[in-house]
Design a protein around this motif. Structure first.
Motif, mmCIF file in Angstrom:
data_model
loop_
_atom_site.group_PDB
_atom_site.id
_atom_site.type_symbol
_atom_site.label_atom_id
_atom_site.label_comp_id
_atom_site.label_asym_id
_atom_site.label_seq_id
_atom_site.Cartn_x
_atom_site.Cartn_y
_atom_site.Cartn_z
ATOM 1 N N GLN A 5 0.822 -1.212 0.000
ATOM 2 C CA GLN A 5 0.000 0.000 0.000
ATOM 3 C C GLN A 5 0.858 1.264 0.000
ATOM 4 O OE1 GLN A 5 -2.583 -2.061 3.139
ATOM 5 N NE2 GLN A 5 -3.734 -0.240 2.606
ATOM 6 N N PHE A 6 2.161 1.085 0.137
ATOM 7 C CA PHE A 6 3.057 2.242 0.147
ATOM 8 C C PHE A 6 3.886 2.249 -1.139
ATOM 9 C CE2 PHE A 6 1.861 1.544 4.468
ATOM 10 C CZ PHE A 6 1.789 2.819 5.009
ATOM 11 N N PRO A 7 4.277 3.439 -1.602
ATOM 12 C CA PRO A 7 5.075 3.505 -2.835
ATOM 13 C C PRO A 7 6.344 2.658 -2.724
ATOM 14 C CG PRO A 7 4.412 5.703 -2.122
ATOM 15 C CD PRO A 7 4.013 4.757 -1.034
ATOM 16 N N GLU A 8 6.837 2.230 -3.879
ATOM 17 C CA GLU A 8 7.943 1.271 -3.890
ATOM 18 C C GLU A 8 9.185 1.762 -3.137
ATOM 19 O OE1 GLU A 8 8.976 -0.027 -7.792
ATOM 20 O OE2 GLU A 8 10.657 -1.222 -7.023
ATOM 21 N N HIS A 9 9.567 3.017 -3.352
ATOM 22 C CA HIS A 9 10.795 3.492 -2.708
ATOM 23 C C HIS A 9 10.506 4.355 -1.495
ATOM 24 C CE1 HIS A 9 13.104 1.690 -5.848
ATOM 25 N NE2 HIS A 9 12.365 2.298 -6.763
ATOM 26 N N LEU A 412 -2.025 6.902 7.574
ATOM 27 C CA LEU A 412 -1.120 7.309 6.498
ATOM 28 C C LEU A 412 -1.428 6.508 5.236
ATOM 29 C CD1 LEU A 412 1.452 8.776 5.437
ATOM 30 C CD2 LEU A 412 2.809 7.002 6.522
ATOM 31 N N SER A 413 -1.631 5.205 5.413
ATOM 32 C CA SER A 413 -1.913 4.384 4.225
ATOM 33 C C SER A 413 -3.258 4.786 3.616
ATOM 34 C CB SER A 413 -1.860 2.885 4.553
ATOM 35 O OG SER A 413 -2.964 2.506 5.322
ATOM 36 N N ALA A 414 -4.215 5.182 4.449
ATOM 37 C CA ALA A 414 -5.511 5.634 3.915
ATOM 38 C C ALA A 414 -5.320 6.929 3.118
ATOM 39 C CB ALA A 414 -6.501 5.856 5.057
ATOM 40 N N GLU A 421 0.397 12.228 -2.174
ATOM 41 C CA GLU A 421 1.750 11.785 -2.509
ATOM 42 C C GLU A 421 2.634 11.927 -1.268
ATOM 43 O OE1 GLU A 421 4.909 13.068 -5.964
ATOM 44 O OE2 GLU A 421 2.932 13.991 -5.954
ATOM 45 N N VAL A 422 3.132 10.811 -0.762
ATOM 46 C CA VAL A 422 3.969 10.848 0.441
ATOM 47 C C VAL A 422 5.305 10.171 0.127
ATOM 48 C CG1 VAL A 422 4.112 10.332 2.910
ATOM 49 C CG2 VAL A 422 1.870 10.685 1.854
ATOM 50 N N ILE A 423 6.390 10.875 0.435
ATOM 51 C CA ILE A 423 7.735 10.369 0.099
ATOM 52 C C ILE A 423 8.233 9.369 1.131
ATOM 53 C CG2 ILE A 423 10.158 11.053 -0.141
ATOM 54 C CD1 ILE A 423 9.218 13.839 -0.899
ATOM 55 N N GLY A 424 7.935 9.652 2.391
ATOM 56 C CA GLY A 424 8.485 8.801 3.440
ATOM 57 C C GLY A 424 7.886 9.129 4.788
#
Ligand code: BGP
Length: 468
Positions: A5-9, A412-414, A421-424
């Protein structure tokens, strides 16, 4: 919730700040910072605690980085102490200070951990306070740029993520309004003036970074909390709008749009709390474009209209100043007096230190910031301060922290699922560390540090259950 559910990087990380962990306050060439002086000259910190030894990270950083690697952190956010790089804040550069951070960065990279460097986390060189009056002087804008230039030039080949100022809203109000952080001033007019100078320094640093390091990403970290109305009464709804402008937009609009919210600016003029904004300032503020917004989230707030005071509402107590929500004081000249009054939220639990716990507020914060400014968000702090204790097997079973982080990560995942767009995400904090005013008992870390307010003890590092 799962990883997909979170971006790859996605940068899964943890955070710290120089004064809160490093110690070595006179090691090598380091000059004193305003925090060194403040803790020596005032009795405003709990049990007179200070960062002279802290967690001794200055001498034990390799052990700490090994633990980060063991935890499989992907990112580590730390701050650089200006007076370690330039003992008097200007001119002379300390090679030993630079090599400490250079080695730290190399160690992180060798373990596959992305460094996230905060340029300013509150520890101004004391010499700049003495010589120029600190952030009240515009002389600090080019001096800050000189310091940043050194870091960009020395570390820009290895560091992609930069944070300009940590929680400008918090350190200006605690330092210049409430006299509970250095420089220990209680003067609202001076606070607003210093704040403007810091905005200029922030914009200058962002522009310089973009000029020297075109592929780097830079932004400020802001202590954000969404403010909700106590009731659906229109007066309360209006108060919440005004409180959001006063507590949040006042900074974020400047960072992202180069302009102050007009209503607040007019109010300050009427209260004679305004400050000089030149045409050149205006151009500078509008020219700087952060690549992301750093979000430090602990909690939001609740307000009602100033005239709606009723006995059924518990007013926020000013005795325990909460940096995330400037409570209105009795001073009739304070801007809040005309805008809102802070009240308790009856629906929320609190931490051992009385901070409201509001994971849904985290999702709201993320979505509101993204909707408003359309910039990626980097969560640069979020965590739970608690009294952790060792059990008879020398373990720390911090299930309450695991629960807190889990609840916040679900929100955060919601937010990510809804398009933000969340980087980290950097939890506060990696190891236990010095809480600015609350000593060493207010623990946030994944790693316990064997020390207390009165003694540095063994400084042994003990991973907590949350670490695993
Ligand atoms: C933020 C600061 C951190 C850290 C954290 C927890 O405001 O950026 O440096 O201290 O809050 O605060 P405290 O130590 O007061 O609990």
């Amino acid at each position: 919730m799962n990883r997909s559910q979170f971006p790859e990087h996605f940068l899964w990380g943890a955070a710290s700040a120089a004064y809160q962990i490093e110690g070595g306050y006179q090691a090598d060439d380091k000059g004193p910072s305003i925090w060194d002086t403040f803790t020596q000259q005032t009795d405003k910190t709990k049990h007179h605690t200070n960062g002279q030894v802290a967690t001794d990270h200055y001498h034990r950083y390799k052990e700490d980085v090994n633990l980060m690697a063991e935890m499989r952190l992907k990112a580590y956010r730390f701050s650089i102490s200006w007076s370690r790089i330039m003992p008097t804040g200007e001119k002379n550069i300390s090679e030993s200070g630079l090599s400490f951070y250079s080695d730290l960065i190399d160690n992180l990279l060798a373990h596959g951990i992305t460094p996230v460097v905060t340029l300013y986390h509150w520890d101004l060189p004391q010499a700049l306070q003495d010589k120029y009056g600190g952030w009240e002087s515009r002389a600090l804008v080019p001096l800050f740029a000189d310091y940043c230039r050194i870091l960009f030039e020395r570390f820009g080949d290895r560091v992609t993520y930069w944070v300009t100022f940590n929680e400008q809203n918090v350190f200006t109000s605690l330092g210049y309004r409430w006299a509970s952080h250095p420089p220990n001033i209680a003067d609202e007019k001076r606070m607003f003036a210093a704040n403007h100078v810091i905005n200029l320094a922030n914009a200058t640093a962002i522009n310089l970074c973009h000029e020297l390091l075109p592929s780097a990403l830079i932004g400020p970290s802001f202590g954000y909390g969404e403010v909700a109305p106590f009731s659906s009464q229109p007066e309360d709804v209006l108060a919440a709008k005004d409180a959001n402008q006063f507590n949040n937009d006042w900074w974020l609009d400047v960072y992202c749009r180069g302009q102050y919210p007009v209503k607040i600016l007019h109010l300050l003029q009427n209260l004679n709390l305004d400050f000089e904004i030149s045409a050149a300032d205006d151009v500078l503020l509008k020219s700087a474009h952060p690549n992301f917004i750093g979000l430090n989230y602990y909690h939001g707030g609740t307000v009602r209209a100033p005239s709606q005071a009723q006995s059924d509402v518990v007013e926020k107590q000013l005795t325990n100043i909460d940096p995330y929500l400037m409570a209105a004081d009795n001073n009739q000249k304070s801007p809040e007096h005309y805008l809102f009054q802070s009240v308790e939220n009856p629906y929320l639990d609190k931490t051992d230190w009385g901070w409201e716990i509001d994971p849904i507020g985290f999702q709201i914060a993320l979505r509101n910031i993204y909707d408003k400014y359309q910039l990626p968000i980097f969560v640069t702090e979020n965590g739970l301060g608690a009294f952790d204790t060792l059990d008879s097997h020398q373990n720390i079973n911090d299930d309450y922290r695991i629960q807190y982080l889990n609840q916040h990560l679900l929100e955060l995942s919601a937010a990510i699922a809804s398009g933000v767009e969340v980087i980290g995400y950097c939890a506060w904090s990696f190891t236990d560390l010095l809480s600015w005013l609350n000593g060493y008992d207010k623990r946030y870390g994944f790693v316990y540090i064997d020390r207390d307010d009165f003694s540095a003890k063994t400084l042994t590092r003990i991973p907590k259950k949350s670490f695993y």
